[in-house]
Design a protein around this motif. Sequence first.
Motif, PDB file in Angstrom:
ATOM      1  N   THR A 195      62.869  -5.280  38.563  1.00 45.58           N
ATOM      2  CA  THR A 195      61.658  -5.601  39.304  1.00 45.58           C
ATOM      3  C   THR A 195      60.761  -6.474  38.428  1.00 45.58           C
ATOM      4  OG1 THR A 195      61.751  -3.542  40.530  1.00 45.58           O
ATOM      5  CG2 THR A 195      59.601  -4.613  40.411  1.00 45.58           C
ATOM      6  N   ILE A 196      60.214  -7.521  39.012  1.00 46.86           N
ATOM      7  CA  ILE A 196      59.284  -8.370  38.287  1.00 46.86           C
ATOM      8  C   ILE A 196      57.912  -7.738  38.366  1.00 46.86           C
ATOM      9  CG2 ILE A 196      58.173 -10.635  38.184  1.00 46.86           C
ATOM     10  CD1 ILE A 196      60.749 -11.794  39.371  1.00 46.86           C
ATOM     11  N   THR A 197      57.311  -7.496  37.215  1.00 52.15           N
ATOM     12  CA  THR A 197      55.969  -6.928  37.179  1.00 52.15           C
ATOM     13  C   THR A 197      54.992  -8.005  36.746  1.00 52.15           C
ATOM     14  OG1 THR A 197      56.223  -6.173  34.911  1.00 52.15           O
ATOM     15  CG2 THR A 197      56.784  -4.614  36.651  1.00 52.15           C
ATOM     16  N   GLN A 198      53.817  -7.987  37.347  1.00 53.44           N
ATOM     17  CA  GLN A 198      52.785  -8.960  36.984  1.00 53.44           C
ATOM     18  C   GLN A 198      51.699  -8.232  36.225  1.00 53.44           C
ATOM     19  OE1 GLN A 198      51.279 -11.286  40.186  1.00 53.44           O
ATOM     20  NE2 GLN A 198      50.087 -12.580  38.860  1.00 53.44           N
ATOM     21  N   HIS A 199      51.345  -8.770  35.071  1.00 53.39           N
ATOM     22  CA  HIS A 199      50.293  -8.168  34.250  1.00 53.39           C
ATOM     23  C   HIS A 199      48.957  -8.398  34.923  1.00 53.39           C
ATOM     24  CE1 HIS A 199      53.058  -7.538  30.874  1.00 53.39           C
ATOM     25  NE2 HIS A 199      53.613  -8.668  31.288  1.00 53.39           N
ATOM     26  N   ARG A 200      48.110  -7.389  34.832  1.00 49.17           N
ATOM     27  CA  ARG A 200      46.782  -7.518  35.450  1.00 49.17           C
ATOM     28  C   ARG A 200      45.723  -7.393  34.412  1.00 49.17           C
ATOM     29  NH1 ARG A 200      47.622  -4.392  41.108  1.00 49.17           N
ATOM     30  NH2 ARG A 200      49.561  -5.384  41.548  1.00 49.17           N
ATOM     31  N   ALA A 216      56.884  16.851  32.574  1.00 48.11           N
ATOM     32  CA  ALA A 216      55.575  16.751  31.939  1.00 48.11           C
ATOM     33  C   ALA A 216      55.395  15.411  31.239  1.00 48.11           C
ATOM     34  CB  ALA A 216      55.385  17.896  30.947  1.00 48.11           C
ATOM     35  N   ALA A 217      56.456  14.900  30.655  1.00 47.28           N
ATOM     36  CA  ALA A 217      56.352  13.627  29.928  1.00 47.28           C
ATOM     37  C   ALA A 217      57.604  12.789  30.187  1.00 47.28           C
ATOM     38  CB  ALA A 217      56.192  13.888  28.440  1.00 47.28           C
ATOM     39  N   LEU A 218      57.381  11.523  30.392  1.00 49.57           N
ATOM     40  CA  LEU A 218      58.476  10.564  30.553  1.00 49.57           C
ATOM     41  C   LEU A 218      58.271   9.426  29.564  1.00 49.57           C
ATOM     42  CD1 LEU A 218      58.615  10.299  34.446  1.00 49.57           C
ATOM     43  CD2 LEU A 218      60.293  11.410  32.971  1.00 49.57           C
ATOM     44  N   GLU A 219      59.363   8.778  29.218  1.00 53.95           N
ATOM     45  CA  GLU A 219      59.268   7.621  28.334  1.00 53.95           C
ATOM     46  C   GLU A 219      58.437   6.534  29.011  1.00 53.95           C
ATOM     47  OE1 GLU A 219      62.206   4.213  26.485  1.00 53.95           O
ATOM     48  OE2 GLU A 219      63.072   6.075  27.213  1.00 53.95           O
ATOM     49  N   THR A 220      57.493   5.954  28.277  1.00 53.93           N
ATOM     50  CA  THR A 220      56.688   4.859  28.799  1.00 53.93           C
ATOM     51  C   THR A 220      57.533   3.597  28.826  1.00 53.93           C
ATOM     52  OG1 THR A 220      54.670   5.830  27.899  1.00 53.93           O
ATOM     53  CG2 THR A 220      54.592   3.489  28.446  1.00 53.93           C
ATOM     54  N   LEU A 221      57.541   2.926  29.965  1.00 50.46           N
ATOM     55  CA  LEU A 221      58.311   1.693  30.106  1.00 50.46           C
ATOM     56  C   LEU A 221      57.404   0.510  29.756  1.00 50.46           C
ATOM     57  CD1 LEU A 221      60.097   2.431  33.501  1.00 50.46           C
ATOM     58  CD2 LEU A 221      60.894   2.946  31.184  1.00 50.46           C
ATOM     59  N   THR A 222      57.802  -0.278  28.778  1.00 47.65           N
ATOM     60  CA  THR A 222      57.001  -1.432  28.373  1.00 47.65           C
ATOM     61  C   THR A 222      57.888  -2.651  28.210  1.00 47.65           C
ATOM     62  OG1 THR A 222      57.258  -0.910  26.034  1.00 47.65           O
ATOM     63  CG2 THR A 222      55.322  -0.006  27.139  1.00 47.65           C
ATOM     64  N   GLU A 223      57.309  -3.805  28.405  1.00 45.97           N
ATOM     65  CA  GLU A 223      57.963  -5.082  28.187  1.00 45.97           C
ATOM     66  C   GLU A 223      56.928  -6.041  27.592  1.00 45.97           C
ATOM     67  OE1 GLU A 223      61.140  -5.981  28.534  1.00 45.97           O
ATOM     68  OE2 GLU A 223      61.700  -4.016  29.309  1.00 45.97           O
ATOM     69  N   CYS A 224      57.364  -6.991  26.804  1.00 45.57           N
ATOM     70  CA  CYS A 224      56.480  -8.000  26.221  1.00 45.57           C
ATOM     71  C   CYS A 224      56.552  -9.282  27.039  1.00 45.57           C
ATOM     72  CB  CYS A 224      56.885  -8.294  24.787  1.00 45.57           C
ATOM     73  SG  CYS A 224      56.586  -6.922  23.670  1.00 45.57           S
TER      74      CYS A 224
END
Length: 75
Positions: A70-75, A10-18
């Motif tokens: 994985t490299i993520t690109q901010h949109r 039902a809930a997973l930890e939100t993955l965030t990076e600055c």
Amino acid sequence: MVYPIPEIPAALETLTECDDDNNLMEIIDLTQNEVAIIGTQDATTLVITYHNTLVDAETGNNPIIDPQPTITQHR
């Protein structure tokens, strides 16, 4: 062989990076929630895949081959 329908947590930890250098990209480890996703399910019969878009995930197309890191690109 028939496998049971996977249980989705039902809930997973939100993955965030600055984005410290303002290049609109960051490296994120998509596999951080795998233990929580697997939970009590049989890890030998459960296949977890990662995709860049919801459409690809729903259709099983274009999986990210190596999701860590994985490299993520901010949109």
